[in-house]
Design a protein around this motif. Structure first.
Motif, short mmCIF file in Angstrom:
data_model
loop_
_atom_site.label_atom_id
_atom_site.label_comp_id
_atom_site.label_asym_id
_atom_site.label_seq_id
_atom_site.Cartn_x
_atom_site.Cartn_y
_atom_site.Cartn_z
N ASN A 53 3.91 0.03 4.46
CA ASN A 53 3.58 -1.16 5.24
C ASN A 53 3.88 -2.42 4.43
O ASN A 53 2.98 -3.16 4.05
CB ASN A 53 2.11 -1.09 5.66
CG ASN A 53 1.76 -2.15 6.69
OD1 ASN A 53 2.65 -2.86 7.19
ND2 ASN A 53 0.49 -2.26 7.01
N THR A 54 5.17 -2.66 4.19
CA THR A 54 5.56 -3.82 3.40
C THR A 54 5.37 -5.12 4.18
O THR A 54 5.21 -6.18 3.59
CB THR A 54 7.02 -3.73 2.92
OG1 THR A 54 7.85 -3.49 4.06
CG2 THR A 54 7.20 -2.58 1.94
N ASP A 55 5.37 -5.01 5.53
CA ASP A 55 5.07 -6.21 6.33
C ASP A 55 3.71 -6.77 5.95
O ASP A 55 3.54 -7.99 5.85
CB ASP A 55 5.05 -5.87 7.83
CG ASP A 55 6.44 -5.63 8.40
OD1 ASP A 55 7.42 -6.03 7.76
OD2 ASP A 55 6.53 -5.04 9.49
N ASN B 292 0.83 -1.20 0.00
CA ASN B 292 0.00 0.00 0.00
C ASN B 292 0.87 1.26 0.00
O ASN B 292 0.91 2.00 0.98
CB ASN B 292 -0.93 -0.03 1.21
CG ASN B 292 -2.00 1.04 1.15
OD1 ASN B 292 -2.12 1.75 0.15
ND2 ASN B 292 -2.77 1.17 2.22
N THR B 293 1.57 1.47 -1.10
CA THR B 293 2.46 2.64 -1.18
C THR B 293 1.67 3.93 -1.31
O THR B 293 2.18 4.99 -0.96
CB THR B 293 3.44 2.51 -2.36
OG1 THR B 293 2.69 2.27 -3.56
CG2 THR B 293 4.40 1.36 -2.15
N GLU C 295 5.45 5.83 12.51
CA GLU C 295 6.23 6.07 11.29
C GLU C 295 5.45 5.67 10.04
O GLU C 295 5.69 6.21 8.96
CB GLU C 295 7.60 5.38 11.37
CG GLU C 295 7.59 3.85 11.35
CD GLU C 295 7.35 3.20 12.70
OE1 GLU C 295 6.78 3.87 13.59
OE2 GLU C 295 7.71 2.03 12.86
N LEU C 296 4.51 4.72 10.18
CA LEU C 296 3.66 4.35 9.04
C LEU C 296 2.64 5.44 8.75
O LEU C 296 2.35 5.75 7.60
CB LEU C 296 2.93 3.04 9.34
CG LEU C 296 3.80 1.78 9.38
CD1 LEU C 296 3.12 0.68 10.18
CD2 LEU C 296 4.08 1.30 7.96
N LEU C 297 2.10 6.05 9.82
CA LEU C 297 1.08 7.09 9.64
C LEU C 297 1.69 8.40 9.16
O LEU C 297 1.00 9.26 8.65
CB LEU C 297 0.32 7.31 10.95
CG LEU C 297 -0.47 6.11 11.48
CD1 LEU C 297 -1.19 6.47 12.77
CD2 LEU C 297 -1.49 5.64 10.43
N LEU C 298 2.99 8.55 9.41
CA LEU C 298 3.68 9.75 8.91
C LEU C 298 4.22 9.52 7.50
O LEU C 298 4.74 10.44 6.88
CB LEU C 298 4.84 10.12 9.84
CG LEU C 298 4.44 10.68 11.21
CD1 LEU C 298 5.66 10.78 12.12
CD2 LEU C 298 3.78 12.04 11.05
#
Lengths: 419, 419
Positions: free
Chosen positions: B21-23, A21-22, B13-16
C-alpha cells in the motif's frame, strides 16, 4: 473451517509516511499461500487507546489477529501491553528470552550497549508460545484466547519476514485445513478493461478456482486460485482454467508464474544460445537496466548504447546522417538503423532499439508525446512497431521498453509480431 | 482546528499481498506536510459490505476520508458506488468526464479500444468537485457531507500521486488553518545511524521546528518542519536550523528540497553549459536511466554505453585489451579507461564510469560482491573511487550509481572528492 486473519500494524512512522507497510504485503502473501483469508489491514500509531480500539474491532471479525511493530523498547512495548490487556493476560518474565537478549547485545557493536528497558522485552503474556527472534532482540509470541489466535511480530521487515516464515507460519499451518494453490498468467498487449470485458461472465460464474485480473504498468496479470484438501487437487482444479485462458488470449500470454517480460526473453535467449543488445533513445537506459536487473544477465546480454543525441546515434551506432536529416530521430527509419547499428557494434544476435517522445514536451519536429518506434534487428531482418501512448513520461518509458522485449519474445518463440 | 484524516484503500490485490500500500505512504507524507493528522490506515478488499463498514467507522473518528482504488471498470466502480450510498448521494453522468475518457482512448493504441464500462467512470456523486485525471481514465472526486470531507483517488500509484499533488492537496490546503512549512536536506555519504547519533541530543530538545531523519537507499533525508500562522513565519523558524545542519554536515549535504543527486548534477551541468555521459558495467544502464528520468535531460546528457562484456568495453569504449587482461574488468585501471573512452566516444565534457561486482556471485577473478570502482573523467583528468558495499544486488547498483553522481556533483561545485 476457513480462517480469517486481520493484520494490525503499529507505528507512527507508518502514519507519517516514513515507510510503507511492506510487512502487510509480506504477511498477506504468506497467509494467502496458507489458505488463510485476509479481510482487513489496519494501521495505528504508537497510541494505546487507538490500538485497543483496533484490537476490539478485529476480535469481532477475525479469528486470527497478527500484529506487527510496537514491540521494541522505544515504544515501551506498547503492543504487548495492550494485547495482553485486551485478552486479560498478565505479562510474566521469561528467563530464556532475557538470556537471548543479553547474548544479542554481546554480539553487537560496542556503541549500542544494552539498556535496562531492553530487558522489558523479556516480559511475555502468560502461557503464550514464545516466538524466539534470531534476527533482532524483541521476541514475538502467539496465544489463543476468547476464540482468537493472536500473533505478535516485530516491525522491522528484516525481522518480521523471517519471524513469519520460521515462527508464525509453522504455528498457523497447524490450524488450517486444506491448501490453496495459485497460478498467475501474464498478458502483454491488451488493456485491463478489455481483458476484464472478455472475462467478466466467465469470472462471475466461477467459485473454485477463482480468477482475478490485476493491472501492472502496461500489463495485466490473471491470477487463478484454487482451494482443495491437497496441493495436487488444487493444481488439478487450476489446470483446465489455465488452458482455457491461454487459448482465449493466445500469444498475448507471455508466461505463467514468471516475473517479467525480460525474464522470459532472457530464458529463451539462454535456451537458444543467443545474445541481446539494445540501442535506446527515449528509454535512456531503462531497457538495459531491466535486463541487468536479472542476476546472471551477462550470459545473454552484451550491452547497450544510450544514444540521447543525434551525434551519438551517428558516431556510436552508425546511423547515417542523411536518415536523421530526412526523417528525424523519431522515425521508423532511424529506429531500424539504430537496431541494425547496435547489432553490429555490440556484436549481438538480436538488437532492440527504441526512439520516441517520452515527454513532457513534443520534440522539435512536432512529434507528439507518446509516439515511439521500437525496432528489432535479427539475423533474418529488421522489424519496427509504431506506438501511440497516451500517458505520462514514466509509463511511456516503461511500456516502450516492454514492447521491445515483447518483440524479442515473439521472435524467439516463432510468433508473428502482432502488436 | 486541526483535521484528522483516515485513509481507506480498496483492493483485493492489497489483501493478497500482490502489491504494497504505497499510496498510503505517499498520502501520509503529503498530509503530514499539510499539517493534517492521520490516525488510521485501513485496507479492505473489493467487497461492498466490508467497505461500507470501514467507511461507517471512519465517519465516527475522522473528518477527512481519503479512499484509494476501486474506481476502475474492473471493480464496477465499487468505491464510488459505496461512498455515494454511505453519504446519501446520487451518481450523475458528467459529460466533460466522459469526453475526457473518450479522448484518452482516442490517443491510445488501436488494440485497446474503449469499452462501455469505461464510460461508467463518468458517473460521479451529485454536487461533487470533480478531480480530473490527466494520468489515467478514472476521475477522482471530493465532496463534503455529514461534516466529513470525502476524497476519492484512483489506486495505481502513477495516477494516485499526481492526483494527490495537483488535485487533492489544493482542495485540502483550503481547509487547514495555520501553515506548516518543511524543508528537506539531502545527505549522501554517511549512514543513517551515524547521522542520527550526531543529531540525537539536538533533535530531542526541539519542539518547533522539529527535525526527523529518514533513510533512503544509501542516503539520508533530514526533514525540518515548522508550524506558524503564516508561511513566512514558518520559514523563518526553519532557516537557522537549516544553516546549523549545513555547517554540521558540510559537503555531505548535496541539496535542500531537491529530488535526487542526479537532479543536482543536471542543474549544475546546465548552469555551467557542460554535458555528461556514462559508461556502465555492473549498473547496466541504471545511471543513464536515472539521468533520463529527468524531463529535459537531453540538454545536458549525451548518452551512455552499457558495456556488459569485455568485447563492448574494447570495441565501443576503446578500453585496451592489455588493461583488461592485466587488471581485469573490475579494476581501478579499467574504470578510468572506461570513463576516458566514454568521454571521447560520446563527445561529452564529463564522463562517469562504473565497473564492479553487483552479485549475487563473485566475479571470475574472485573479486567479492560489493567491490565497485567508480570513475569520473573530466577536462582536468580522471579520478576513481573504490567502494566496498555489503548489501544486495539492487542496493549495490543504486548506491554505485549514486557515488558516480556524487563525484560529478563534487567536481562541478569545486569540492574535494572525499568519499
Amino acid at each position: 473451517m476457513s480462517h480469517n486473519a486481520e493484520l494490525i500494524a503499529v507505528g507512527t512512522e507508518l502514519l507519517l509516511g516514513n515507510i510503507a507497510n511492506t510487512d502487510a504485503q509480506m504477511l498477506s502473501k504468506g497467509l494467502s499461500a496458507l489458505g488463510i483469508n485476509v479481510f482487513y489491514h489496519t494501521v495505528v500509531g504508537d497510541n494505546p487507546e487507538r490500538l485497543k480500539a483496533a484490537v476490539a474491532l478485529a476480535k469481532t471479525r477475525a479469528d486470527i489477529i497478527i500484529t506487527t511493530g510496537g514491540l521494541g523498547p522505544t515504544c515501551d512495548d506498547l503492543t504487548k501491553n495492550v494485547l495482553a490487556e485486551c485478552f486479560g493476560k498478565k505479562l510474566v518474565y521469561d528467563e530464556e528470552s532475557a538470556a537471548r537478549i543479553r547474548a544479542y547485545f554481546d554480539r553487537l557493536h560496542t556503541n549500542r550497549p544494552m539498556t535496562e528497558n531492553n530487558l522489558q522485552q523479556a516480559y511475555l503474556p502468560e502461557g503464550c508460545t514464545i516466538l524466539s527472534n534470531d534476527w533482532g532482540t524483541a521476541p514475538g509470541c502467539a496465544f489463543e484466547a476468547d476464540g482468537v489466535h493472536v500473533i505478535m511480530l516485530p516491525g522491522p521487515p528484516s525481522e518480521c519476514a523471517p519471524m513469519f516464515e520460521h515462527r508464525a507460519a509453522p504455528y498457523l499451518r497447524s490450524l488450517s485445513d486444506g491448501t490453496i494453490a495459485s497460478r498467475t498468467l501474464r498478458i502483454f498487449g491488451m488493456g485491463e478493461s478489455s481483458v476484464e470485458a472478455r472475462l467478466r461472465d466467465r469470472m462471475n460464474s466461477m467459485q473454485n478456482p477463482t480468477l482475478a485480473p490485476y493491472a501492472k504498468t502496461g500489463e495485466v496479470e490473471l491470477r487463478i486460485t484454487a482451494k482443495a484438501d491437497t496441493l495436487g487437487e488444487a493444481q488439478a482444479l487450476i489446470a483446465p482454467v489455465e488452458k482455457e485462458l491461454c487459448e482465449m488470449f493466445g500469444p498475448l500470454v507471455y508466461g505463467a508464474d514468471v516475473d517479467s517480460l525480460e525474464q522470459v526473453v532472457a530464458m529463451h535467449l539462454k535456451l537458444k544460445g543467443l545474445t541481446l543488445g539494445c540501442a535506446e533513445s527515449c528509454t535512456g537506459g531503462l531497457a538495459a537496466k531491466r535486463m541487468t536487473d536479472l542476476p546472471g544477465a551477462s550470459a545473454v546480454f552484451k550491452g547497450g548504447v544510450v544514444s540521447y543525441t543525434n551525434e551519438v546515434k551517428q558516431n556510436v551506432l552508425g546511423v547515417p546522417q542523411a536518415l536523421l536529416e530526412e526523417y528525424g530521430a523519431v522515425s521508423e527509419q532511424v529506429a531500424a538503423a539504430m537496431a541494425r547499428g547496435a547489432r553490429k557494434v555490440l556484436g549481438c544476435d538480436l538488437a532492440l532499439a527504441v526512439t520516441g517522445v517520452a515527454g513532457p514536451d513534443p520534440d522539435d519536429r512536432g512529434n507528439p508525446v507518446g509516439l515511439v518506434y521500437v525496432a528489432l534487428a535479427a539475423p533474418d531482418g529488421v522489424r519496427v512497431r509504431t506506438l501511440h501512448q497516451g500517458m505520462g513520461r514514466e509509463r511511456i518509458r516503461i511500456t516502450s521498453a516492454s514492447h521491445a522485449f515483447d518483440m524479442a519474445r515473439r521472435w524467439l518463440t516463432g510468433l508473428p509480431d502482432g502488436e
